[in-house]
Scaffold this active site. Structure first.
Site, PDB file in Angstrom:
ATOM      1  N   HIS A   4       1.490  -3.502  -8.044  1.00  0.00           N
ATOM      2  CA  HIS A   4       0.819  -4.379  -7.079  1.00  0.00           C
ATOM      3  C   HIS A   4      -0.653  -4.065  -6.923  1.00  0.00           C
ATOM      4  O   HIS A   4      -1.274  -4.489  -5.950  1.00  0.00           O
ATOM      5  CB  HIS A   4       1.453  -4.253  -5.688  1.00  0.00           C
ATOM      6  CG  HIS A   4       2.864  -4.700  -5.631  1.00  0.00           C
ATOM      7  ND1 HIS A   4       3.235  -5.961  -5.243  1.00  0.00           N
ATOM      8  CD2 HIS A   4       4.006  -4.051  -5.912  1.00  0.00           C
ATOM      9  CE1 HIS A   4       4.551  -6.068  -5.282  1.00  0.00           C
ATOM     10  NE2 HIS A   4       5.047  -4.917  -5.684  1.00  0.00           N
ATOM     11  N   THR A  47      -1.153 -13.213  -1.019  1.00  0.00           N
ATOM     12  CA  THR A  47      -0.070 -14.127  -0.649  1.00  0.00           C
ATOM     13  C   THR A  47      -0.454 -14.942   0.585  1.00  0.00           C
ATOM     14  O   THR A  47       0.076 -16.031   0.802  1.00  0.00           O
ATOM     15  CB  THR A  47       1.246 -13.361  -0.385  1.00  0.00           C
ATOM     16  OG1 THR A  47       0.962 -12.250   0.469  1.00  0.00           O
ATOM     17  CG2 THR A  47       1.877 -12.869  -1.664  1.00  0.00           C
ATOM     18  N   LYS A  99      -6.001 -10.322   6.782  1.00  0.00           N
ATOM     19  CA  LYS A  99      -5.465  -9.419   5.765  1.00  0.00           C
ATOM     20  C   LYS A  99      -5.884  -8.014   6.140  1.00  0.00           C
ATOM     21  O   LYS A  99      -6.719  -7.829   7.030  1.00  0.00           O
ATOM     22  CB  LYS A  99      -5.985  -9.782   4.375  1.00  0.00           C
ATOM     23  CG  LYS A  99      -7.523  -9.994   4.327  1.00  0.00           C
ATOM     24  CD  LYS A  99      -8.010 -10.439   2.958  1.00  0.00           C
ATOM     25  CE  LYS A  99      -7.865 -11.917   2.708  1.00  0.00           C
ATOM     26  NZ  LYS A  99      -6.864 -12.271   1.710  1.00  0.00           N
ATOM     27  N   ARG A 100      -5.313  -6.991   5.479  1.00  0.00           N
ATOM     28  CA  ARG A 100      -5.776  -5.637   5.720  1.00  0.00           C
ATOM     29  C   ARG A 100      -7.290  -5.558   5.473  1.00  0.00           C
ATOM     30  O   ARG A 100      -7.838  -6.280   4.634  1.00  0.00           O
ATOM     31  CB  ARG A 100      -5.044  -4.657   4.794  1.00  0.00           C
ATOM     32  CG  ARG A 100      -3.596  -4.454   5.168  1.00  0.00           C
ATOM     33  CD  ARG A 100      -3.470  -3.824   6.538  1.00  0.00           C
ATOM     34  NE  ARG A 100      -3.916  -2.447   6.485  1.00  0.00           N
ATOM     35  CZ  ARG A 100      -3.110  -1.395   6.550  1.00  0.00           C
ATOM     36  NH1 ARG A 100      -1.820  -1.554   6.718  1.00  0.00           N
ATOM     37  NH2 ARG A 100      -3.594  -0.171   6.490  1.00  0.00           N
ATOM     38  N   LYS A 130     -11.740  -6.479  -0.352  1.00  0.00           N
ATOM     39  CA  LYS A 130     -11.427  -7.815   0.182  1.00  0.00           C
ATOM     40  C   LYS A 130     -12.660  -8.475   0.815  1.00  0.00           C
ATOM     41  O   LYS A 130     -12.655  -9.640   1.159  1.00  0.00           O
ATOM     42  CB  LYS A 130     -10.286  -7.722   1.200  1.00  0.00           C
ATOM     43  CG  LYS A 130      -8.957  -7.267   0.588  1.00  0.00           C
ATOM     44  CD  LYS A 130      -7.875  -7.117   1.637  1.00  0.00           C
ATOM     45  CE  LYS A 130      -6.608  -6.460   1.130  1.00  0.00           C
ATOM     46  NZ  LYS A 130      -5.701  -7.391   0.415  1.00  0.00           N
ATOM     47  N   LYS A 166       0.139 -18.956   1.807  1.00  0.00           N
ATOM     48  CA  LYS A 166       0.647 -19.362   3.126  1.00  0.00           C
ATOM     49  C   LYS A 166      -0.291 -20.367   3.781  1.00  0.00           C
ATOM     50  O   LYS A 166       0.137 -21.383   4.339  1.00  0.00           O
ATOM     51  CB  LYS A 166       0.806 -18.146   4.043  1.00  0.00           C
ATOM     52  CG  LYS A 166       1.926 -17.213   3.613  1.00  0.00           C
ATOM     53  CD  LYS A 166       1.854 -15.861   4.313  1.00  0.00           C
ATOM     54  CE  LYS A 166       2.685 -14.837   3.543  1.00  0.00           C
ATOM     55  NZ  LYS A 166       2.283 -13.454   3.787  1.00  0.00           N
TER      56      LYS A 166
HETATM   57  C1  26Q Z   1       0.650   4.908  -1.682  1.00  0.00           C
HETATM   58  C2  26Q Z   1       0.749   6.296  -1.606  1.00  0.00           C
HETATM   59  C3  26Q Z   1       0.904   6.937  -0.405  1.00  0.00           C
HETATM   60  C4  26Q Z   1       0.967   6.178   0.762  1.00  0.00           C
HETATM   61  C5  26Q Z   1       0.876   4.803   0.698  1.00  0.00           C
HETATM   62  C6  26Q Z   1       0.711   4.175  -0.508  1.00  0.00           C
HETATM   63  C7  26Q Z   1       0.614   2.700  -0.564  1.00  0.00           C
HETATM   64  C8  26Q Z   1       1.225   1.929   0.403  1.00  0.00           C
HETATM   65  C9  26Q Z   1       1.125   0.548   0.381  1.00  0.00           C
HETATM   66  C10 26Q Z   1      -0.071   2.056  -1.577  1.00  0.00           C
HETATM   67  C11 26Q Z   1      -0.155   0.682  -1.605  1.00  0.00           C
HETATM   68  C12 26Q Z   1       0.451  -0.089  -0.632  1.00  0.00           C
HETATM   69  C13 26Q Z   1       0.390  -1.534  -0.579  1.00  0.00           C
HETATM   70  C14 26Q Z   1      -0.167  -2.311  -1.486  1.00  0.00           C
HETATM   71  C15 26Q Z   1      -0.207  -3.764  -1.336  1.00  0.00           C
HETATM   72  O1  26Q Z   1       0.163  -4.315  -0.309  1.00  0.00           O
HETATM   73  N1  26Q Z   1      -0.659  -4.481  -2.364  1.00  0.00           N
HETATM   74  C16 26Q Z   1      -0.713  -5.929  -2.289  1.00  0.00           C
HETATM   75  O2  26Q Z   1       0.507  -6.441  -2.779  1.00  0.00           O
HETATM   76  C17 26Q Z   1       0.595  -7.835  -2.616  1.00  0.00           C
HETATM   77  C18 26Q Z   1       1.972  -8.285  -3.064  1.00  0.00           C
HETATM   78  O3  26Q Z   1       2.082  -8.175  -4.441  1.00  0.00           O
HETATM   79  C19 26Q Z   1      -0.517  -8.537  -3.394  1.00  0.00           C
HETATM   80  O4  26Q Z   1      -0.461  -9.908  -3.099  1.00  0.00           O
HETATM   81  C20 26Q Z   1      -1.883  -7.982  -2.991  1.00  0.00           C
HETATM   82  O5  26Q Z   1      -2.877  -8.509  -3.827  1.00  0.00           O
HETATM   83  C21 26Q Z   1      -1.869  -6.457  -3.109  1.00  0.00           C
HETATM   84  O6  26Q Z   1      -3.091  -5.913  -2.619  1.00  0.00           O
END
Ligand code: 26Q
Length: 852
Positions: free
Chosen positions: A360, A668, A560-561, A566, A672
């Site tokens: 992702h 995403t 979004k975050r 972004k 929406k």
């Molecule tokens: C990794 C290591 C330790 C702690 C946390 C993490 C961690 C947690 C969450 C790393 C990444 C995430 C989340 C990533 C994320 O939300 N990515 C998004 O995924 C969406 C669904 O595929 C995409 O639409 C977005 O583009 C993407 O940024």
């Protein structure tokens, strides 16, 4: 449904609600407070879902279907009450019940906490996929962690983000079922002892390990159906927090109370950072907890049905949601070789056949890697297995590319004392997928280039989607009705048919009706903001009401975050340009605009927090300015989550999708908002590109900025200078200078923060080149495109025509389509609709039980 019928159903539901109130809550319908009433209503509604839940499981067993197990560290299901009655098509009945029992829908709905078991896109995607899997009767089960505290609740104290704990489990949760019989034990640390299995493969047993009990809680994910044959998927969440039984385990840990305490708190909190690797010990333990507990459960389930593992590789598919559960690779090999005496080679083959990995992220700082020493300390057996997998893999590379030691270093799972989880996931699984076409291409040609060369057939694209049931039918009922009146209701489960709406785009009546619906949704959003989104001072005390919003202004939304890539900061710079233009040019032609920005910053991500602070301070000044205020209002939507998304998305006119091209895997929120009739102002990034393709460029007028290729070129040739743009573009210079001339800062602290942002844009970004995300490069193009937005918005019917074409182009972006692709290209599974005979049997048992 006929009125007689609906009336009968309502009476029956009332009877059940009253009965639950008395028998399980100890209250009469008159006495019950909103929470008690909410729970009784949920109990009554879930009776029907329980029947289908059991029938779904029995159907899968009877058909011996291959099943997909989805493993994810995050889920963002949103509130379940309205979602469930929507999918059961019983919203009208429930509304009638509430009316008859003199209760107010909103106050009931608000009793439910929004489970914040994820950070953002990845967690929400997992939940959308589950809705689609359930609706289309796929044999599926999902696993995750039941965090006691989800993602923090965000408050802004004079613009500074404060993180408050999210205590979502204070009241009993009617949608979860604790399954004591399914408890498993997970081992950490300890001393590995080498022995051999019957094939002579090394296996390790563990002495002096720490052990923790994992207790599952099941949540039913109800599929949509107009009939009573809906399927139900189980979301099984593990918790280490429970019970005296876990303390019993401490006898193994005598004298090590600290470890015992740590292990029972493993599922306490979700790590609140996304797209960033934090490398914390507890996080690794959480990941292994999910993996080990889920695999034990999967193997147990398989053995209960088939008695042996001969068909395991045929019946089981496991999807790894980002690298977070990628320890599946090592742990499954371990279970197969040690607990079931399979030869190493067979175990590795089975593991590869069963697993798939979804990536992702593109940002390199988000690729998970673990310190090998820590890894070995916590998971010695899995570490040894990874070493062996890596040895075999490196030998395979060496025989294909003799003497290319550099290549081996790049591909190796373990390198420089780090365990690289993406490498493990790619080597160990049979398919790797990106989440949008561009993203998959970037994985193949850049991030995982060497892997693509080595395993060209492993890489596939599965473009993300969202569920139109929550994100249209449920959250925007008026627009849903508008659509159904025109093309019928098949879009609810077959979203490709939404394209039929295109023929109404040029119909003036449809345009006017669309605009009226949008306006109503904007009113609802304003009402919400006025009620809930209060401003707080530096001590957290509520000080003033929110700004007065104008329903006739364009609603420009970025939710979004918060992340540098972004580019919320570019949005902020554009707001400064607007502010300056409106104050300084009495002849300006700007239209009225309401800008909504929402999102959480990771707790330790200072720059992201600084960006929030800047937006807040711009809003503070703009909203009160007598000249600018009438044209521009800025709202920071506090604590953005699924529930807030459901309110703001139907009200949005303009969707901001402005990441630097080549950085957003998919997005995403873009889907929406488009589905709810917003036009996108966006870069050619992530799924935006495919959205434009589907809507066609004719109806996608606000694309702007550099392409991913152009950005890559600028990086490669080292030829980008933000300073050059700053020096040569007076409007941009003026906006950027406002960051350090105290235009928006009231305190020294604010001044310091904004000066830091200036510094990162113009001087240097964490020791590297300034403006890492090319904001100044795209800012003029963004500004010009915003002018085009306003030109079009001045012609409401034309705008509506565009919006309807955008809705009509969203067919591909349903997770229904995504799961069909996963099923066909990765899992090889087929729908398994509920067996009527089994359903009847469960119903019969249920009714028989009811009589006694
Ligand atoms: C990794 C290591 C330790 C702690 C946390 C993490 C961690 C947690 C969450 C790393 C990444 C995430 C989340 C990533 C994320 O939300 N990515 C998004 O995924 C969406 C669904 O595929 C995409 O639409 C977005 O583009 C993407 O940024």
């Amino acid at each position: 449904m006929s009125t007689v019928n609906i009336d009968l159903l309502a009476e029956e539901l009332i009877r059940r609600v009253k009965s639950y109130l008395i028998s399980t809550i100890g209250r009469t319908a008159e006495e019950a407070d909103a929470n008690e009433f909410y729970r009784a209503l949920c109990y009554a509604i879930r009776e029907e879902t329980m029947i289908n839940w059991q029938a779904t499981a029995r159907t899968i067993a009877k058909n011996q279907s291959r099943q997909i197990y989805y493993l994810s560290m995050e889920y963002l299901p949103g509130r379940l009450f309205v979602n469930n009655i929507t999918n059961l098509c019983s919203k009208d009945v429930v509304k009638l019940v509430l009316q008859k029992m003199n209760r107010n829908l909103r106050s009931i709905v608000e009793q439910e906490e929004d489970p914040g078991l994820g950070n953002g896109g990845l967690g929400r995607l997992a939940s959308c996929l589950l809705d689609s899997l359930a609706t289309h009767h796929y044999p599926a089960q999902a696993y995750g962690l039941r965090y006691q505290y989800g993602i923090f609740e965000q408050q802004l104290w004079n613009g500074a983000q404060i993180e408050a704990p999210d205590c979502w489990l204070l009241n009993e949760n009617p949608w979860e079922f604790r399954r004591d019989l399914r408890r498993v034990h997970v081992k950490f640390c300890g001393k590995p002892q080498t022995t051999y299995n019957i094939h002579g493969d090394e296996i390790l047993s563990l002495t002096e390990a720490e052990e923790v009990g994992a207790l599952p809680y099941d949540i039913p994910i109800v599929g949509y159906s107009k009939n009573s044959n809906f399927s139900v998927v189980t979301l099984r969440l593990w918790s280490t927090k429970d019970s005296p039984r876990n303390f019993l385990l401490q006898k193994y840990n005598a004298g090590r109370l600290d470890q015992a305490a740590e292990n029972t708190t493993l599922t306490d909190v979700l790590y609140p950072s996304d797209n960033n690797d934090i490398g914390k010990r507890i996080r690794l333990k959480q990941e292994f907890l999910l993996v080990s507990a889920s695999l034990q459960d999967i193997v147990r389930h398989h053995l209960a049905q088939y008695n042996n593992l001969r068909q395991f590789a045929d019946k089981v598919r496991i999807q790894i949601n980002d690298t977070h559960p990628s320890l599946v690779i090592a742990e499954l090999v371990r279970i197969l070789t040690k607990d079931h005496d399979l030869p190493w080679k067979t175990a590795v083959e089975i593991t590869e056949a069963c697993t798939g990995y979804t990536n992702h992220t593109i940002l390199s700082e988000a690729l998970e890697q673990w310190d090998k020493a820590l890894f070995y300390y916590l998971l010695p057996r899995q570490c040894r297995i990874i070493e062996r997998i890596n040895l075999d893999f490196c030998n395979a590379i060496r025989s294909r590319y003799p003497q290319d030691e550099e290549r081996i270093r790049r591909l190796s799972i373990i390198e420089n004392d780090k365990v690289r989880m993406a490498n493990l996931a790619i080597v160990g699984s049979h398919k790797v997928n990106g989440v949008a076409k561009l993203h998959t291409e970037i994985l193949k040609n850049s991030v995982f280039k060497d892997f693509y060369e080595f395993f060209p057939d492993k890489f596939v694209n599965i473009t993300n989607g969202v569920t139109q049931r929550r994100w249209l039918l449920e959250c925007n009922p008026e627009l849903a009705r508008f659509i159904t009146q025109r093309i019928g209701d098949k879009w609810i489960t077959d979203f490709l048919t939404i394209k039929e709406l295109a023929k109404f785009a040029s119909d003036p009546e449809s345009q006017l009706e669309f605009l009226a619906i949008k306006k109503k949704n904007k009113f609802k959003f304003i009402e919400y903001i006025n009620r809930e989104n209060r401003l707080r001072d530096a001590n957290g005390i509520i000080i003033s009401p929110p700004p007065l919003l104008d329903v006739d202004s364009i609603f420009d939304v970025q939710i979004k975050r918060i992340h540098e890539y972004k580019r919320q900061l570019m949005n902020a710079l554009h707001l400064i340009m607007l502010y300056q233009e409106i104050t300084q040019n009495p002849n300006h032609q700007r239209i009225k605009r309401t800008v909504v920005i929402g999102g959480k910053a990771a707790a330790g991500y200072e720059t992201a927090k600084d960006i929030i602070r800047l937006i807040y301070c711009i809003a503070r000044k703009v909203n009160q300015d007598p000249i600018v205020g009438p044209f521009l209002k800025i709202v920071y939507l506090e604590n953005y989550n699924v529930t807030k998304a459901e309110i703001v998305i139907p009200a949005s006119d303009l969707s901001e999708q402005i990441s630097t091209a080549g950085t957003e895997a998919s997005g995403t929120g873009n889907m929406k908002m488009a589905m709810n009739g917003a036009l996108t102002i966006g870069t050619q990034d992530g799924a935006n590109i495919e959205m434009e393709e589907e809507v066609t460029p004719e109806w996608w007028p606000f694309s702007f900025g550099c392409t991913a290729e152009q950005i890559a070129q600028l990086k490669m040739t080292n030829s980008y200078s933000s300073k050059e743009i700053y020096d040569n573009n007076p409007a941009i210079k003026k906006a950027v200078d406002a960051l350090r001339d105290r235009s928006f800062a009231q305190t020294e602290e604010e001044h310091q923060i904004f000066s830091d942002l200036y510094h990162k844009l113009i001087e240097m970004h964490y020791g590297g080149a300034p403006d890492r995300y090319f904001m100044l490069k795209d800012l003029q193009s963004f500004y010009d495109t915003q002018l085009k937005v306003e030109e079009l918005y001045k012609k409401p019917k034309k705008w509506a025509e565009y919006a309807i074409h955008n809705i009509a182009g969203m067919g591909k972006f349903s997770t229904d389509f995504s799961v069909h692709n996963y099923a066909a290209l990765i899992w090889g599974i087929e729908p398994c609709p509920i067996d009527q005979e089994l359903l009847d049997r469960v119903r019969y048992d249920y009714a028989a039980h009811n009589r006694c």
